[in-house]
Write a protein that holds these residues in place. Structure first.
Motif, short mmCIF file in Angstrom:
data_model
loop_
_atom_site.label_atom_id
_atom_site.label_comp_id
_atom_site.label_asym_id
_atom_site.label_seq_id
_atom_site.Cartn_x
_atom_site.Cartn_y
_atom_site.Cartn_z
N GLU A 68 -17.11 20.36 11.48
CA GLU A 68 -17.26 19.21 10.73
C GLU A 68 -16.40 19.64 9.36
O GLU A 68 -16.97 19.14 8.32
CB GLU A 68 -18.52 18.61 10.44
CG GLU A 68 -19.24 17.98 11.56
CD GLU A 68 -20.58 17.43 11.40
OE1 GLU A 68 -20.90 17.14 10.13
OE2 GLU A 68 -21.33 16.89 12.29
N ARG A 104 -13.34 19.14 6.63
CA ARG A 104 -12.52 18.24 6.45
C ARG A 104 -11.15 18.97 6.18
O ARG A 104 -9.90 18.40 6.34
CB ARG A 104 -12.78 17.52 5.13
CG ARG A 104 -14.08 16.58 5.13
CD ARG A 104 -14.20 15.73 4.14
NE ARG A 104 -13.49 14.43 4.06
CZ ARG A 104 -13.03 13.81 3.12
NH1 ARG A 104 -13.64 14.31 1.88
NH2 ARG A 104 -12.43 12.77 3.20
N VAL A 157 -22.08 11.22 10.83
CA VAL A 157 -20.62 11.44 11.81
C VAL A 157 -21.21 10.99 13.05
O VAL A 157 -22.37 11.42 13.54
CB VAL A 157 -20.39 12.87 11.69
CG1 VAL A 157 -19.42 13.31 12.54
CG2 VAL A 157 -19.90 13.40 10.18
N LEU A 164 -12.59 10.81 12.23
CA LEU A 164 -13.62 12.07 11.89
C LEU A 164 -13.36 12.45 10.53
O LEU A 164 -14.64 12.63 9.81
CB LEU A 164 -13.51 12.92 12.83
CG LEU A 164 -14.63 14.07 12.98
CD1 LEU A 164 -15.78 13.48 13.51
CD2 LEU A 164 -14.10 15.17 13.91
N TYR A 165 -12.41 12.58 9.95
CA TYR A 165 -12.16 13.00 8.38
C TYR A 165 -13.11 12.03 7.41
O TYR A 165 -13.57 12.35 6.73
CB TYR A 165 -10.80 13.14 8.33
CG TYR A 165 -10.28 13.49 6.82
CD1 TYR A 165 -10.35 14.64 6.62
CD2 TYR A 165 -10.02 12.63 5.84
CE1 TYR A 165 -9.98 15.21 5.14
CE2 TYR A 165 -9.98 12.74 4.62
CZ TYR A 165 -9.59 14.42 4.23
OH TYR A 165 -9.51 14.58 2.96
N LYS A 189 -20.49 11.12 4.73
CA LYS A 189 -21.63 11.53 4.87
C LYS A 189 -22.59 11.82 3.88
O LYS A 189 -22.24 12.22 3.08
CB LYS A 189 -21.72 12.86 5.99
CG LYS A 189 -22.88 13.02 6.77
CD LYS A 189 -22.49 14.16 7.51
CE LYS A 189 -22.33 15.57 7.21
NZ LYS A 189 -22.14 16.90 7.93
N ILE A 191 -16.84 12.22 7.94
CA ILE A 191 -17.41 13.42 7.22
C ILE A 191 -17.39 13.20 5.83
O ILE A 191 -18.58 13.76 5.12
CB ILE A 191 -16.81 14.68 7.60
CG1 ILE A 191 -16.74 15.10 8.99
CG2 ILE A 191 -17.02 15.67 6.79
CD1 ILE A 191 -15.76 15.96 9.42
N LYS A 250 -17.03 12.73 17.35
CA LYS A 250 -16.97 14.23 17.24
C LYS A 250 -16.74 14.87 18.37
O LYS A 250 -15.74 15.92 18.52
CB LYS A 250 -18.42 14.75 16.45
CG LYS A 250 -18.37 16.29 16.18
CD LYS A 250 -20.04 16.61 15.70
CE LYS A 250 -19.98 18.12 15.69
NZ LYS A 250 -21.35 18.62 14.93
N ALA A 302 -13.54 19.72 14.34
CA ALA A 302 -14.47 18.90 14.91
C ALA A 302 -15.97 19.41 15.08
O ALA A 302 -17.05 18.91 14.44
CB ALA A 302 -14.28 18.37 16.28
#
Length: 238
Positions: free
Chosen positions: A80, A82, A4, A231-232, A238, A235, A9, A77
């Protein structure tokens, strides 16, 4: 797998914190417009479909929802999560769709709103010469409006007051040195301008405030959708 991005973030966190503050600001402005006494009593006696406070009530709900979504986005955020980010995205997208729909409806029915407002104000002239309790509440509101905005009567000037003029003329009176904005009516120096145009201007001012907030908010919401989806996805990878 890619991690991420710290930049994304923390940008998402800062954005949502500002978004949360925007919710507070929208809520505060909407409540201020809602409790404003300049024309509240005057509009409350009219047709609800012509009442700009209907839009203000919607804005209050939007402001409160944005505060909740901003908090959800901040938590999503930093943790983290989802699930939180997806809920944030869906909620924000729905609000944006509602704003677009409201904007289209507002543009479509603008002339109809103005017609209903004008018709309502003309109908309310009857309340100025009436003597019942409902009429007295409206009369009191208009006397306060007259005194503040230097006008008299609703549509036809002081004549709108009928036999009640002698009880309410003080709010219509011009200063000791009258000018061209004053006339003599039943032996009193009063303002000749009716209040109807000033009331319409005040309603338009409130609507412009609402449109300005909604437009600025739409830009912020689009950025929020982009940040949350990026960001979704990060993650998930990751």
């Amino acid at each position: 797998m890619a991690g991420v991005s710290g930049c994304i973030k923390y940008s998402m966190f800062i954005f949502n914190f500002l978004f949360w503050l925007c919710g507070i600001l929208i809520l505060a402005v909407a409540i201020w417009v809602r409790v404003s006494k300049d024309d509240q009593e005057i509009f409350s006696h009219g047709d609800s479909s012509a009442n700009p406070y209907v839009a203000v009530n919607i804005l209050i709900a939007v402001g409160a929802t944005i505060m909740i979504l901003g908090f959800l986005g901040c938590c999503g955020a930093m943790k983290e999560s989802r699930c939180m980010l997806l809920l944030f995205f869906i909620g924000l997208f729905l609000i944006l769709l509602l704003q677009v729909a409201a904007g289209i409806l507002g543009a479509t029915f603008k002339s109809e709103f103005e017609h209903i407002l004008n018709e309502t104000l003309h109908k309310n002239v009857e309340l100025l010469s009436a003597t019942d309790d409902n009429a007295k509440a409206f009369q009191k509101a208009l006397t306060e409006f007259q005194e503040k905005f230097k006008c008299c009567g609703l549509v036809n000037g002081a004549a709108d007051w009928g036999n009640n003029f002698q009880y309410y003329y003080e709010s219509c009176e011009c200063p000791d040195m009258p000018d061209s904005s004053c006339i003599i009516y039943e032996g009193k120096n009063i303002y000749k301008q009716p209040c109807i145009s000033l009331i319409k201007d005040l309603a338009k001012k409130h609507i412009i405030i609402i449109i300005g907030i909604a437009f600025g908010l739409a830009v912020i919401e689009i950025l929020g959708l982009v940040f949350s989806m990026v960001l979704y996805c990060q993650i998930g990878n990751k």
